[in-house]
Structures are given as structure tokens and as C-alpha cells.
Motif scaffolding. Structure first.
Motif, PDB file in Angstrom:
ATOM      1  N   PRO A   1      36.999  40.134  60.005  1.00  0.00           N
ATOM      2  CA  PRO A   1      36.294  39.226  60.915  1.00  0.00           C
ATOM      3  C   PRO A   1      36.077  39.872  62.289  1.00  0.00           C
ATOM      4  N   HIS A   2      34.991  39.501  62.943  1.00  0.00           N
ATOM      5  CA  HIS A   2      34.666  39.976  64.294  1.00  0.00           C
ATOM      6  C   HIS A   2      35.867  39.754  65.203  1.00  0.00           C
ATOM      7  N   GLY A   3      36.350  40.831  65.828  1.00  0.00           N
ATOM      8  CA  GLY A   3      37.489  40.753  66.729  1.00  0.00           C
ATOM      9  C   GLY A   3      38.813  41.082  66.083  1.00  0.00           C
ATOM     10  N   SER A   4      38.872  41.109  64.762  1.00  0.00           N
ATOM     11  CA  SER A   4      40.110  41.470  64.059  1.00  0.00           C
ATOM     12  C   SER A   4      40.270  42.990  64.083  1.00  0.00           C
ATOM     13  N   PRO A   5      41.482  43.486  63.826  1.00  0.00           N
ATOM     14  CA  PRO A   5      41.670  44.937  63.822  1.00  0.00           C
ATOM     15  C   PRO A   5      40.707  45.642  62.866  1.00  0.00           C
ATOM     16  N   CYS A   6      40.200  46.772  63.310  1.00  0.00           N
ATOM     17  CA  CYS A   6      39.297  47.590  62.502  1.00  0.00           C
ATOM     18  C   CYS A   6      40.059  48.108  61.287  1.00  0.00           C
ATOM     19  N   ASN A   7      39.407  48.074  60.125  1.00  0.00           N
ATOM     20  CA  ASN A   7      40.021  48.629  58.926  1.00  0.00           C
ATOM     21  C   ASN A   7      39.255  49.853  58.413  1.00  0.00           C
ATOM     22  N   SER A   8      38.358  50.370  59.234  1.00  0.00           N
ATOM     23  CA  SER A   8      37.573  51.567  58.898  1.00  0.00           C
ATOM     24  C   SER A   8      36.695  51.369  57.672  1.00  0.00           C
ATOM     25  N   CYS A   9      36.112  50.175  57.538  1.00  0.00           N
ATOM     26  CA  CYS A   9      35.236  49.896  56.391  1.00  0.00           C
ATOM     27  C   CYS A   9      33.913  50.652  56.498  1.00  0.00           C
ATOM     28  N   GLY A  10      33.447  50.950  57.729  1.00  0.00           N
ATOM     29  CA  GLY A  10      32.226  51.718  57.933  1.00  0.00           C
ATOM     30  C   GLY A  10      30.948  50.900  57.988  1.00  0.00           C
ATOM     31  N   LEU A  11      31.065  49.584  57.854  1.00  0.00           N
ATOM     32  CA  LEU A  11      29.868  48.752  57.826  1.00  0.00           C
ATOM     33  C   LEU A  11      29.056  48.876  59.115  1.00  0.00           C
ATOM     34  N   CYS A  12      29.720  48.966  60.245  1.00  0.00           N
ATOM     35  CA  CYS A  12      29.012  49.054  61.526  1.00  0.00           C
ATOM     36  C   CYS A  12      28.095  50.283  61.555  1.00  0.00           C
ATOM     37  N   CYS A  13      28.625  51.431  61.164  1.00  0.00           N
ATOM     38  CA  CYS A  13      27.845  52.671  61.199  1.00  0.00           C
ATOM     39  C   CYS A  13      26.872  52.788  60.035  1.00  0.00           C
ATOM     40  N   PHE A  14      27.152  52.085  58.947  1.00  0.00           N
ATOM     41  CA  PHE A  14      26.236  52.077  57.814  1.00  0.00           C
ATOM     42  C   PHE A  14      24.989  51.260  58.140  1.00  0.00           C
ATOM     43  N   SER A  15      25.181  50.151  58.868  1.00  0.00           N
ATOM     44  CA  SER A  15      24.059  49.254  59.130  1.00  0.00           C
ATOM     45  C   SER A  15      23.217  49.663  60.332  1.00  0.00           C
TER      46      SER A  15
ATOM     47  N   ILE B   1      17.816  42.363  60.095  1.00  0.00           N
ATOM     48  CA  ILE B   1      18.447  42.230  58.794  1.00  0.00           C
ATOM     49  C   ILE B   1      18.698  43.629  58.251  1.00  0.00           C
ATOM     50  N   ALA B   2      19.926  43.882  57.879  1.00  0.00           N
ATOM     51  CA  ALA B   2      20.285  45.167  57.282  1.00  0.00           C
ATOM     52  C   ALA B   2      20.822  44.911  55.884  1.00  0.00           C
ATOM     53  N   MET B   3      20.321  45.634  54.940  1.00  0.00           N
ATOM     54  CA  MET B   3      20.831  45.543  53.576  1.00  0.00           C
ATOM     55  C   MET B   3      22.032  46.476  53.458  1.00  0.00           C
ATOM     56  N   VAL B   4      23.145  45.921  53.042  1.00  0.00           N
ATOM     57  CA  VAL B   4      24.366  46.709  52.899  1.00  0.00           C
ATOM     58  C   VAL B   4      24.983  46.425  51.531  1.00  0.00           C
ATOM     59  N   PRO B   5      25.712  47.394  50.997  1.00  0.00           N
ATOM     60  CA  PRO B   5      26.363  47.149  49.713  1.00  0.00           C
ATOM     61  C   PRO B   5      27.363  45.995  49.814  1.00  0.00           C
ATOM     62  N   ARG B   6      27.351  45.121  48.828  1.00  0.00           N
ATOM     63  CA  ARG B   6      28.242  43.955  48.821  1.00  0.00           C
ATOM     64  C   ARG B   6      29.704  44.358  48.980  1.00  0.00           C
ATOM     65  N   GLU B   7      30.130  45.414  48.295  1.00  0.00           N
ATOM     66  CA  GLU B   7      31.538  45.821  48.370  1.00  0.00           C
ATOM     67  C   GLU B   7      31.922  46.264  49.778  1.00  0.00           C
ATOM     68  N   MET B   8      30.974  46.809  50.505  1.00  0.00           N
ATOM     69  CA  MET B   8      31.248  47.192  51.887  1.00  0.00           C
ATOM     70  C   MET B   8      31.344  45.948  52.769  1.00  0.00           C
ATOM     71  N   ALA B   9      30.430  45.029  52.599  1.00  0.00           N
ATOM     72  CA  ALA B   9      30.464  43.782  53.388  1.00  0.00           C
ATOM     73  C   ALA B   9      31.720  42.986  53.094  1.00  0.00           C
TER      74      ALA B   9
END
Length: 146
Positions: free
Chosen positions: A25-39, A12-20
Motif C-alpha cells: 500500500p502507498h506509504g507502506s515499507p518498500c518491498n522492491s516489487c519494481g512496479l514504480c519503475c516498470f510503470s 493508465i499503465a498496463m502492468v503485469p497482474r503478478e507485479m501489481a
């Protein structure tokens, strides 16, 4: 018939709601939100910066944000700061290991895209030698064979 032991819950990783909320969606084009590297840190991040292998130990110190809020990886942007190999070769190796250009590989709240996972698996299997070479460039030898 009795069931076997339950699989331990995923980390379980706590992430900011606005980032999440920005995560595609998994498999959709990356939009550079950064959630992967933040978590969590990727294998390269854990090798460079340390951190437990089980939970990823995020957020990654190489995570950067542009003024428009889009994220980028400083290791990928400036590989010469983190690796002694040719920067273009190190960047290409990092892009391969991160599946850059393939889509969002981050799963959240149990989301799963089986066809996307299968594509990544086939891509990896078909390029095993390239993944092993990229792993060696980033000193991920402890993970070989890929």
C-alpha cells in the motif's frame, strides 16, 4: 450550480497482474516489487533515457531484477555509469530524490495516503536546499526550484 470541466483521467499503465499484486500500500515499507519503475520513469530516468514528461514513458531501462525477483535501480546501484560526480554523492542525491527508505510512493487504482503525502511534502520543504543540490547533481535544473 454547474460543475467545471472534469480533470483528465490519470495516466493508465498496463502492468503485469503478478507485479501489481506484490505492490505494498502507498506509504507502506518498500518491498522492491519494481512496479514504480516498470510503470514510469522518474525525473532522473527521463533525463537520462528520455521519454515524455506527462506519462513517464516507462518501463525504465535502469530497472533490474535480482534472481529472487526483487528489483533495484541500476542508476542508484552504479551511479558512476550515469553521472560524472563522485559515485557516493550521486547515489546519495538519487536516494534523496527517490525518497529511498520512506516507503512506497507508487499509487495505483486511485489509492491515496494523505498523511504519507504530507510527510513527504514536509520532508521536501524542510530540505529544499538539499533537494535543489541533488537535482543539480542529476542535471534536473529544468525542474528547479524543487
Amino acid at each position: 450550480m454547474a460543475q467545471g470541466p472534469l480533470t483528465p483521467p490519470a495516466r493508465i499503465a498496463m502492468v503485469p497482474r503478478e507485479m501489481a499484486d506484490k505492490k505494498p500500500p502507498h506509504g507502506s515499507p518498500c518491498n522492491s516489487c519494481g512496479l514504480c519503475c516498470f510503470s514510469s520513469k522518474c525525473d532522473v530516468g527521463r533525463t537520462l533515457f528520455g521519454g515524455p514528461s506527462r506519462d513517464g514513458g516507462g518501463p525504465c531501462p535502469a530497472l533490474r531484477f535480482e534472481t529472487d525477483g526483487k528489483s533495484y535501480c541500476d542508476v542508484m546501484q552504479n551511479p558512476q555509469l550515469y553521472n560524472e560526480n563522485d559515485p557516493d554523492e550521486a547515489r546519495a542525491a538519487m536516494m534523496l530524490l527517490m525518497y529511498a527508505g520512506w516507503g512506497c510512493t507508487m499509487r495505483i487504482n486511485g489509492e491515496f495516503n494523505g498523511s504519507f503525502d504530507h510527510k513527504l511534502y514536509r520532508f521536501t520543504e524542510d530540505r529544499r536546499d538539499a533537494f535543489n543540490h541533488a537535482s543539480a547533481i542529476w542535471k534536473l535544473n529544468h525542474l528547479l526550484p524543487f
